[in-house]
Design a protein around this motif. Structure first.
Motif, PDB file in Angstrom:
ATOM      1  N   ALA A 109      43.062  64.437  40.809  1.00 49.33           N
ATOM      2  CA  ALA A 109      42.189  63.688  41.712  1.00 49.33           C
ATOM      3  C   ALA A 109      42.816  62.345  42.088  1.00 49.33           C
ATOM      4  O   ALA A 109      42.748  61.922  43.246  1.00 49.33           O
ATOM      5  CB  ALA A 109      40.821  63.477  41.060  1.00 49.33           C
ATOM      6  N   LEU A 110      43.448  61.669  41.124  1.00 48.36           N
ATOM      7  CA  LEU A 110      44.118  60.400  41.412  1.00 48.36           C
ATOM      8  C   LEU A 110      45.277  60.600  42.389  1.00 48.36           C
ATOM      9  O   LEU A 110      45.504  59.776  43.273  1.00 48.36           O
ATOM     10  CB  LEU A 110      44.624  59.755  40.125  1.00 48.36           C
ATOM     11  CG  LEU A 110      43.554  59.190  39.199  1.00 48.36           C
ATOM     12  CD1 LEU A 110      44.143  58.882  37.824  1.00 48.36           C
ATOM     13  CD2 LEU A 110      42.916  57.954  39.809  1.00 48.36           C
ATOM     14  N   ARG A 149      34.808  58.395  39.535  1.00 51.17           N
ATOM     15  CA  ARG A 149      34.606  59.704  38.903  1.00 51.17           C
ATOM     16  C   ARG A 149      33.880  59.512  37.577  1.00 51.17           C
ATOM     17  O   ARG A 149      34.246  58.658  36.779  1.00 51.17           O
ATOM     18  CB  ARG A 149      35.983  60.338  38.673  1.00 51.17           C
ATOM     19  CG  ARG A 149      35.993  61.640  37.975  1.00 51.17           C
ATOM     20  CD  ARG A 149      37.472  62.072  37.789  1.00 51.17           C
ATOM     21  NE  ARG A 149      37.548  63.289  37.065  1.00 51.17           N
ATOM     22  CZ  ARG A 149      37.416  64.489  37.602  1.00 51.17           C
ATOM     23  NH1 ARG A 149      37.229  64.626  38.890  1.00 51.17           N
ATOM     24  NH2 ARG A 149      37.493  65.564  36.862  1.00 51.17           N
ATOM     25  N   HIS A 207      39.680  55.477  42.254  1.00 52.59           N
ATOM     26  CA  HIS A 207      38.981  56.760  42.375  1.00 52.59           C
ATOM     27  C   HIS A 207      37.728  56.714  41.505  1.00 52.59           C
ATOM     28  O   HIS A 207      37.811  56.458  40.297  1.00 52.59           O
ATOM     29  CB  HIS A 207      39.909  57.895  41.934  1.00 52.59           C
ATOM     30  CG  HIS A 207      39.297  59.238  42.036  1.00 52.59           C
ATOM     31  ND1 HIS A 207      38.984  59.826  43.241  1.00 52.59           N
ATOM     32  CD2 HIS A 207      38.922  60.117  41.084  1.00 52.59           C
ATOM     33  CE1 HIS A 207      38.446  61.004  43.027  1.00 52.59           C
ATOM     34  NE2 HIS A 207      38.396  61.206  41.723  1.00 52.59           N
ATOM     35  N   HIS A 239      44.090  50.782  44.935  1.00 51.90           N
ATOM     36  CA  HIS A 239      43.503  52.090  45.225  1.00 51.90           C
ATOM     37  C   HIS A 239      42.780  52.542  43.960  1.00 51.90           C
ATOM     38  O   HIS A 239      43.262  52.346  42.849  1.00 51.90           O
ATOM     39  CB  HIS A 239      44.580  53.090  45.622  1.00 51.90           C
ATOM     40  CG  HIS A 239      45.179  52.744  46.934  1.00 51.90           C
ATOM     41  ND1 HIS A 239      44.617  53.103  48.126  1.00 51.90           N
ATOM     42  CD2 HIS A 239      46.281  52.033  47.247  1.00 51.90           C
ATOM     43  CE1 HIS A 239      45.339  52.636  49.109  1.00 51.90           C
ATOM     44  NE2 HIS A 239      46.362  51.978  48.599  1.00 51.90           N
ATOM     45  N   ALA A 296      38.175  53.760  49.225  1.00 55.51           N
ATOM     46  CA  ALA A 296      39.366  54.217  48.510  1.00 55.51           C
ATOM     47  C   ALA A 296      40.074  53.065  47.809  1.00 55.51           C
ATOM     48  O   ALA A 296      41.000  53.285  47.051  1.00 55.51           O
ATOM     49  CB  ALA A 296      40.325  54.895  49.475  1.00 55.51           C
ATOM     50  N   ALA A 339      43.886  61.565  45.972  1.00 55.57           N
ATOM     51  CA  ALA A 339      43.166  60.472  46.626  1.00 55.57           C
ATOM     52  C   ALA A 339      44.109  59.592  47.449  1.00 55.57           C
ATOM     53  O   ALA A 339      43.687  58.932  48.388  1.00 55.57           O
ATOM     54  CB  ALA A 339      42.435  59.623  45.588  1.00 55.57           C
TER      55      ALA A 339
END
Length: 112
Positions: free
Chosen positions: A90-91, A34, A32, A30, A15, A94
Motif C-alpha cells: 500500500a505504501l 490505514r 498513507h 507522503h 496523499a 500510494a
C-alpha cells in the motif's frame, strides 16, 4: 468528535501531510492512512525526516485536498515499525509517480 473520525475523513483523499517534530521546521511528507494510523516512510529515495524517531511526539497538519486550506492539527506518537506485506504494498502503490525505497517506516498513532 473523535480525532480518528476527523482524520479518517480528511486523509481518505490526502496523499501528503505536514509533520513537525520538536526543534525542526514542518516537512511535507507522503503518507498513507490505514487502520486508524498514519504511515510515513523516511530515507532511501524518500526525504529523511529530521526529529522523527521511535516514541517522538509530533504534530501532523492536514490540509484539504481540494482547497488546500488548513483542516486540522493533531498530536501523534511515532512508532518505528516494520510493515507487513500488505502495508508495504500500500505504501508503494500510494506513490504513483515513483517507486519508493525507504530506510524506515513509522506508524503515527493519534490520541482520541
Amino acid at each position: 468528535m473523535e480525532i480518528t473520525r476527523v482524520l479518517d475523513a480528511a486523509l481518505r483523499k490526502a496523499a501528503a501531510v505536514w509533520i513537525t517534530s520538536t526543534g525542526h521546521e514542518p516537512r511535507l511528507v507522503h503518507a498513507h492512512w490505514r487502520a486508524d494510523a498514519l504511515w510515513v516512510i523516511s530515507g532511501g529515495t524518500e526525504p529523511t525526516l529530521p526529529g522523527l524517531a521511535d516514541g517522538a511526539q509530533i504534530t501532523v497538519t492536514v490540509r484539504s485536498p481540494s482547497t488546500h486550506s488548513h483542516l486540522i492539527d493533531a498530536q501523534a506518537v511515532a512508532h518505528l515499525t516494520e510493515p507487513d506485506d500488505e502495508t508495504a504494498l500500500a505504501l508503494k502503490t500510494a506513490r504513483l509517480n515513483t517507486k519508493p525505497e525507504w530506510d524506515v517506516v513509522y506508524r503515527l498513532e493519534f490520541s482520541s
